[in-house]
Scaffold this active site. Structure first.
Site, mmCIF file in Angstrom:
data_model
loop_
_atom_site.group_PDB
_atom_site.id
_atom_site.type_symbol
_atom_site.label_atom_id
_atom_site.label_comp_id
_atom_site.label_asym_id
_atom_site.label_seq_id
_atom_site.Cartn_x
_atom_site.Cartn_y
_atom_site.Cartn_z
ATOM 1 N N LYS A 12 24.121 -18.240 -48.699
ATOM 2 C CA LYS A 12 24.010 -17.740 -50.073
ATOM 3 C C LYS A 12 22.563 -17.405 -50.340
ATOM 4 O O LYS A 12 21.656 -18.017 -49.752
ATOM 5 C CB LYS A 12 24.455 -18.821 -51.058
ATOM 6 C CG LYS A 12 24.851 -18.270 -52.406
ATOM 7 C CD LYS A 12 26.268 -17.760 -52.372
ATOM 8 C CE LYS A 12 26.749 -17.313 -53.717
ATOM 9 N NZ LYS A 12 28.210 -17.190 -53.729
HETATM 10 N N1 GLU Z 1 29.987 -13.973 -53.863
HETATM 11 C C1 GLU Z 1 31.351 -14.074 -53.481
HETATM 12 C C2 GLU Z 1 31.766 -15.520 -53.334
HETATM 13 O O1 GLU Z 1 31.162 -16.398 -53.884
HETATM 14 C C3 GLU Z 1 31.705 -13.211 -52.274
HETATM 15 C C4 GLU Z 1 30.998 -13.575 -51.013
HETATM 16 C C5 GLU Z 1 31.242 -12.586 -49.865
HETATM 17 O O2 GLU Z 1 32.074 -11.705 -50.014
HETATM 18 O O3 GLU Z 1 30.575 -12.753 -48.855
HETATM 19 O O4 GLU Z 1 32.742 -15.830 -52.707
#
Ligand code: GLU
Length: 428
Positions: A118
């Site tokens: 993240k």
């Molecule tokens: N931000 C989204 C989540 O928290 C998508 C993450 C992604 O598609 O890599 O799942």
């Protein structure tokens, strides 16, 4: 504007609102039930790599400001790290750590070949021009470039980032490696390697999770009053799809306030109003109120789809819904979950309920690598297959261990990652 040094917010061990501690508490409970040994616990609990970067940026008025960015890679045992990047004034390292770990568990629950990562940049996008946002995004990409790549770490949108942000990341990365590398990010515009159905995928996953939970509880959409917190990519689209399935959406909110109509909101109209006015306020067919008690409204299904720490020990005993489907990451604190468990409230946890987004991100990455793009129908059918199977797997684990769906999702996820660790062994 918050663009200070990279200091995580001061927290104490008791801090219910520290998402990393909440995650660790849930992890420990599942690890206990799995009988995970101490060494493996240590491996899976802590992030593999954390990068903090300073981002000098020329502002529109000619001044230079230095923003702070993070990328945390929690675990890559099952594949490249995967997870979004958020832009917000209060992003901090503990939050990004928790979100990265949740991505590891989420990818494992839906059984896609990714680990978890993240990213975050401390900034307030509402105060930045497009040009400033672009320069921050490009500088951030260049700063974390060494740890990115289709086989290393693949970002995606999250709070306050979107298809345009992903296009800038893809372009910056591609210019550095001297070739167009679409698979380095997902959630891109369709014209540059994005997937059909990606934009709606998280909301669609929320709808599918609700559908599976409703079947289990023997309830019908027509008799179900729904409150949705958040009206962005997850809440807005989730509410629209639930509305199409026949649920009655009685309330939805944005960051400024809440709409309420006991007879049910016409979701396509609400979203049209939101697109035109950029806020829900002023929508004629509803009462507009402050959001303070929205989660406590009398309803059957509650969908928190905004941000972390919304259902806490302070309001968990006042929640009326008997079913909660978590669109956001970490909307319920660990302490609140205990209260909900005692009260018999069924919670479809974030790492299952909002996994539709990353699942279609996986499809996007596969399509980019194949150079062959699927129809929306194929994407949606495959998404449905993944979500239905993940729900069934989590439900079966819950039955087997006699635990909540949340603990079961952790047990399933951790067990899968742990078994890969045992197979791969420890590199020395
Ligand atoms: N931000 C989204 C989540 O928290 C998508 C993450 C992604 O598609 O890599 O799942």
């Amino acid at each position: 504007m918050a663009n200070g040094p990279a200091v995580a917010k001061a927290v104490t061990d008791q801090d219910e609102f520290n998402p990393f501690l909440s995650m660790a508490k849930l992890f420990d409970r599942a690890a206990d039930l799995l009988g995970l040994d101490a060494g493996l616990r240590e491996v899976l609990r802590r992030p593999d790599r954390e990068l903090t970067v300073s981002l000098p940026t020329v502002m529109d008025d000619g001044s230079t400001k230095v923003f702070t960015g993070y990328r945390v890679q929690h675990n890559f045992l099952r594949g490249p790290c995967k997870g979004g990047i958020r832009f917000a004034p209060d992003v901090n390292l503990d939050e990004v750590r928790a979100l990265a770990a949740w991505m590891t568990w989420k990818c494992s629950v839906v059984d896609i070949p990714f680990g978890g990562g993240k990213g975050g940049v401390i900034c307030d996008p509402r105060e930045l021009s497009q040009g400033e946002l672009e320069r921050i995004t490009r500088r951030y990409t260049a700063a974390i470039m060494d740890i990115l790549g289709p086989d290393r770490d693949v970002p995606a949108p999250d709070m306050n980032t979107n298809e345009q942000t992903m296009a800038w990341i893809m372009d910056t990365y591609s210019m550095h490696v001297r070739k167009t590398t679409t698979a380095v990010v997902t959630g891109k515009p369709i014209s540059i390697g994005g997937s059909r159905g990606r934009r709606e995928a998280t909301g669609r996953g929320v709808m599918l999770s609700a559908r599976e939970a409703m079947k289990k509880l023997g309830r019908r959409p027509e008799d179900t009053r729904v409150v949705v917190q958040g009206s962005g990519n997850v809440g807005g689209i989730g509410a629209l799809l639930l509305h199409r399935e026949g649920y009655k959406i009685i309330s939805i909110s944005d960051m400024y306030g809440t709409l309420l109509n006991e007879n049910g909101l016409d979701m396509p109209q609400v979203l049209d109003h939101l697109t035109q006015n950029r806020r829900l306020e002023g929508y004629p067919e509803a009462t507009y109120m402050n959001s303070k008690e929205q989660l406590e409204l009398d309803c059957d299904l509650l969908v928190p789809a905004a941000t972390e720490n919304q259902i806490t020990s302070a309001n968990a005993d006042r929640i009326k819904a008997k079913l909660i489907v978590e669109g956001a990451n970490g909307p319920t604190t660990a302490a609140a979950q205990e209260i909900l468990d005692e009260r018999g409230v069924v919670v479809v946890p974030d790492i299952l309920a909002n996994a539709g987004g990353v699942t279609v991100s996986y499809f996007e990455w596969v399509q980019d690598r194949m150079g062959y793009f699927w129809t929306e129908e194929i994407v949606n059918t495959r998404l449905e297959q993944v979500m239905v199977k993940a729900f069934a797997d989590v439900d079966a684990t819950a039955e087997q261990h006699g635990v909540s769906l949340r603990t079961a999702a952790y047990i399933l996820a951790i067990d899968r990652v742990a078994s890969v660790h045992r197979m791969r062994g420890v590199f020395a």
